[in-house]
Design an enzyme around this catalytic site. Structure first.
Site, short mmCIF file in Angstrom:
data_model
loop_
_atom_site.label_atom_id
_atom_site.label_comp_id
_atom_site.label_asym_id
_atom_site.label_seq_id
_atom_site.Cartn_x
_atom_site.Cartn_y
_atom_site.Cartn_z
N GLU A 31 41.24 40.62 45.29
CA GLU A 31 41.50 39.34 44.64
C GLU A 31 42.93 39.42 44.13
OE1 GLU A 31 37.92 37.24 42.76
OE2 GLU A 31 37.81 39.29 42.00
N GLU A 65 28.22 41.67 45.34
CA GLU A 65 29.54 41.24 45.81
C GLU A 65 30.51 42.40 45.68
OE1 GLU A 65 32.95 38.08 44.21
OE2 GLU A 65 30.87 37.91 43.55
N HIS A 97 30.58 44.28 42.20
CA HIS A 97 29.63 43.59 41.34
C HIS A 97 28.22 43.97 41.78
CE1 HIS A 97 32.51 40.53 39.62
NE2 HIS A 97 33.15 40.81 40.74
N ASP A 104 34.35 42.85 45.75
CA ASP A 104 35.67 42.23 45.80
C ASP A 104 36.71 43.28 46.17
OD1 ASP A 104 34.84 39.65 45.12
OD2 ASP A 104 34.85 40.12 43.00
#
Length: 455
Positions: free
Chosen positions: A231, A226, A242, A228
């Site tokens: 956020e 993942e 991640h 990101d």
């Protein structure tokens, strides 16, 4: 990212499915985005977006009987995983009226509460049957965002997931819905709240949530790498890769999944914490927020560059850089003010130093770090755009002191100015029902091609 519990409050509870029905027509909203080779030299792409399957109505194949009501499955239609997949069909979505999703040109607005629906998660499509796949090596990703109406406890998240292009149709013959109906989600938390994974239901071992009347946890989870990119709310923001042992989507079982949904957070094959850059957490408390250097009371541009070790798309990811553009001014990311941690970008050295300074588990290194993210990009990643509140930790990990049993002066604990009693979903869904986020003007291209670097 700590939790993405799909919350829906309709009398006919809407959930994920693998077959599809046509009681409601599925018409994907159009959303344009651009690919760029140099500043001002961009080509417009006519994309579409699709709503995630976990928000949809799941009913009997030959009728309209709910397969899932409240936070429990219908025992007749869904006695086990395989039978449920055969008996239940996923239906189309009324994007604006039911879910508060409005796409206009290059702009996507997500309302927080629409009627009884709360939040949403959408994916960018290349066509009606396939997700748009991105390889960001030696590329940059740019978009405009309005977070001015996102208070404490909300997360307007734009990120990339190691999903497969068709949503799993080719891999799993029982998956008839695929990308057209938003199937195939995965992330680094290995979410176990998904109703269907890999062509089967998640009925067996399902435990209704104690703090939500609409969600539960099944025996299976869906794992992948993942990225990101964004956020955020109006108070804090985090940029967080991640890693994962297997970058593409895989199914896990029980507490061996790890992540938010399991008793042992670090038991799985993914990195649930990631290596984050949150300016407030890194010691600059005046960089991002209302009337600060990046002023969240008005729209701004977010630029993220994915640099490789050899400066080509064939290299390995070595650095993730962040810029902002607001009112015609390019704003470099803030520098770390944490003792022993230097820089304003994500590198292996930054991540290793941060984990030591914050006394955190270095799952990012354990699961492959930036090399793992490189593999994820080569495989191709799907763009996700969402708005959600957090039933696990009230989003305190983003905008407050977290964990709450440690002092705010402890390195890494303070992440924003929100009180530790903020972000409770029941309160946020009432007090901030009119909240929304707007993502627009998405651009992908060569380094320094998507924004005016000389401004």
């Amino acid at each position: 990212m700590y939790s993405r519990l799909a919350l829906i409050l309709f009398p006919l509870t809407l959930v994920a499915g693998q077959q599809f029905a046509t009681l409601t027509a599925e018409t994907h909203p159009s959303l344009t985005w651009q690919t760029c080779t140099a500043p001002g030299s961009c080509t417009t792409n006519n994309g579409k977006v699709v709503l995630d399957s976990n928000w949809r109505w799941l009913h009997s194949v030959n009728g309209s009987t709910n397969c899932y009501t409240g936070n429990t499955w219908d025992a007749t239609l869904c006695p086990d995983d395989a039978t449920c997949a055969a008996n239940c069909a996923l239906d189309g979505a009324d994007y604006t009226g039911t879910y508060g999703v409005t796409a206009t040109g290059s702009s996507l607005k997500l309302d927080f509460v629409t009627g009884k629906n709360v939040g949403s998660r959408l994916y960018l499509l290349s066509d009606d049957e396939h997700y748009q796949m991105f390889n960001m090596l030696n590329q940059e990703f740019t978009f405009d965002v309005d977070v001015s109406n996102l208070p404490c406890g909300l997360n307007g998240a734009l990120y990339m997931s190691g999903m497969v292009a068709d949503g799993g149709v080719a891999q799993y013959p029982t998956n008839k819905a695929g990308a057209k109906y938003g199937v195939g989600y995965c992330d680094s938390q290995c979410p176990r709240d998904l109703k269907f994974i890999n062509g089967q239901a998640n009925v067996e071992g399902w435990a209704p949530s104690s703090n939500s009347v609409n969600t539960g946890i099944g025996n299976h989870g869906s794992c992948c790498a993942e990225m990101d990119i964004w956020e955020a709310n109006s108070i804090s923001t985090a940029l967080t890769p991640h890693a994962a042992d297997t970058p593409q989507q895989t199914m896990c079982t029980g507490d061996t999944c790890g992540g938010t949904y399991s008793t042992s957070r670090y038991a799985g094959t993914t990195d649930p914490d990631g290596c984050d850059f949150n300016s407030y957490r890194m010691g600059n408390t005046t960089f991002y927020g209302p009337k600060m250097t990046v002023d969240t009371t008005s729209k701004f541009t977010v630029v993220t560059q994915f640099l490789t070790d050899d400066g080509t798309p064939n290299g390995t990811l070595s650095e993730i850089k962040r810029f902002y553009v607001q009112n015609g001014v390019v704003i470099p990311n803030s520098q770390s003010n944490v003792a022993g941690v230097t820089g304003n970008s994500i590198t292996t050295a930054f991540c290793d130093a941060q984990k030591i300074a914050f006394n955190n588990t270095n799952g990012f290194e354990t699961h492959g770090g930036l090399t793992s993210m490189s593999k994820a990009f080569v495989d191709g990643m799907v763009l996700v755009m969402s708005l959600w509140d957090d039933y696990y930790a009230n989003a305190l990990w983003l905008d407050s002191d977290y964990p709450t049993d440690a002092g705010a002066s402890t390195p890494g604990i303070a992440r924003g100015t929100c009180p530790t009693n903020s972000g409770v979903p029941a309160q946020v869904e009432s007090s901030a029902a009119s909240a929304y986020v707007i993502y627009e003007n998405i651009k992908v291209g060569a380094i320094n091609s998507t924004f005016a670097a000389g401004s």
